[in-house]
Design an enzyme around this catalytic site. Sequence first.
Site, PDB file in Angstrom:
ATOM      1  N   LEU A  66       0.796  -1.126  -0.025  1.00 43.67           N
ATOM      2  CA  LEU A  66       0.023   0.105  -0.112  1.00 43.67           C
ATOM      3  C   LEU A  66       0.999   1.147  -0.180  1.00 43.67           C
ATOM      4  O   LEU A  66       2.051   1.157   0.809  1.00 43.67           O
ATOM      5  CB  LEU A  66      -0.876  -0.030   1.107  1.00 43.67           C
ATOM      6  CG  LEU A  66      -2.027  -0.776   1.368  1.00 43.67           C
ATOM      7  CD1 LEU A  66      -2.786  -0.596   2.457  1.00 43.67           C
ATOM      8  CD2 LEU A  66      -3.042  -0.896   0.204  1.00 43.67           C
ATOM      9  N   ASP A  67       0.491   2.032  -0.769  1.00 49.22           N
ATOM     10  CA  ASP A  67       1.219   3.402  -0.793  1.00 49.22           C
ATOM     11  C   ASP A  67       1.299   4.101   0.724  1.00 49.22           C
ATOM     12  O   ASP A  67       0.671   3.886   1.352  1.00 49.22           O
ATOM     13  CB  ASP A  67       0.597   4.659  -1.847  1.00 49.22           C
ATOM     14  CG  ASP A  67       0.635   4.185  -3.277  1.00 49.22           C
ATOM     15  OD1 ASP A  67       1.576   3.419  -3.512  1.00 49.22           O
ATOM     16  OD2 ASP A  67      -0.153   4.836  -3.944  1.00 49.22           O
ATOM     17  N   PHE A  68       2.472   4.820   0.799  1.00 47.58           N
ATOM     18  CA  PHE A  68       2.571   5.733   2.087  1.00 47.58           C
ATOM     19  C   PHE A  68       1.517   6.474   2.453  1.00 47.58           C
ATOM     20  O   PHE A  68       0.917   6.460   3.650  1.00 47.58           O
ATOM     21  CB  PHE A  68       3.777   6.719   1.638  1.00 47.58           C
ATOM     22  CG  PHE A  68       3.982   7.732   2.748  1.00 47.58           C
ATOM     23  CD1 PHE A  68       4.548   7.410   4.348  1.00 47.58           C
ATOM     24  CD2 PHE A  68       3.693   8.906   2.549  1.00 47.58           C
ATOM     25  CE1 PHE A  68       4.526   8.436   4.976  1.00 47.58           C
ATOM     26  CE2 PHE A  68       3.722   9.926   3.417  1.00 47.58           C
ATOM     27  CZ  PHE A  68       4.163   9.744   4.694  1.00 47.58           C
ATOM     28  N   THR A  70      -1.968   5.640   1.661  1.00 45.17           N
ATOM     29  CA  THR A  70      -2.965   5.269   1.603  1.00 45.17           C
ATOM     30  C   THR A  70      -3.137   4.209   2.812  1.00 45.17           C
ATOM     31  O   THR A  70      -2.158   3.744   3.479  1.00 45.17           O
ATOM     32  CB  THR A  70      -3.041   4.044   0.419  1.00 45.17           C
ATOM     33  OG1 THR A  70      -2.759   4.853  -0.715  1.00 45.17           O
ATOM     34  CG2 THR A  70      -4.092   3.245   0.241  1.00 45.17           C
TER      35      THR A  70
END
Length: 304
Positions: A66-68, A70
């Site tokens: 997961l993105d930073f 998100t």
Amino acid sequence: MEPGTIDNLSILYQSSDFIVVNKHWDLRIDSKMWYETLTLQSQLKHRFPELADPDTYYGFRFCHQLDFSTSGALCVALNKAAAGSAYKCFKERLVTKAYLALVRGHVRQSRMTIRYAIGKNTTEGMTHMMCIEGTEGCENAKPCQSELVVLEHGSYSGDPVTKVLLQPLTGRTHQLRVHCSAVGHPIVGDFTYSRRQDSSPYRMMLHAYYLRIPTGKELIEVCAPDPFVTAMDGNWVPQHVTQRLEDVIQELKDEGTRKEKEEEEEEERREAAGEEEAGSEGRREETEEQRARCEQWLAEWALE
């Protein structure tokens, strides 16, 4: 959901083989930088020191990313065998992931399929970004597909926004963020893909809501609580419901069950064919090749 601290990790699911956490926004999964002491990995080590695996660099095997920026459901495997079973589900496209987002503007279509190919942005000063095929500096674009379902129209801090459910059917970096921006509805608070304009909200409004991984041993199925409700954020004011979240998730569950049943029937056919053609060299070679690929993936992953 408050900002992340070392001791406020939220657990959505736990078994002897897996943990699913509700990752905070603006939190890295892991980091090799000495100054980044607060990561999901450090939260896990703090909460479950006895479960950390010394054979891995970070102590825990993350089944996906997961993105930073998100938040939401993220699955962690607690041993190599569990990691292998999860990897098999991803490889065979049996995993279902769905995200909630608030996007700028009112999306007119109730459902939308987005198919822009995505590549790396090589433009100076933008190399941390992805881009759609045909834009300046876009290299190595690969086919991508995302599904968008409109849930509610409303406003955020007085500006028109739409609450949507997003399903990535491929897995490119920043895929949902790039696709939403490409159709003219960037995610609220996405500073990077709003051309550095959208900086007012306290976070980027993208949340991994639903995760289903049908491993052979157990079915992992979780929903991470919806953060985009007025009770949690008074800036979001819903005005009109287009589709109920519960109904859309039930559709995804039904589709997941159908795919799993088809995979089981196919596996039974393969096993029956294997019994009829006992000793078939081609069948044995295929199985060994698949196993070797999985073991190689696990070996490389453990060294990251």
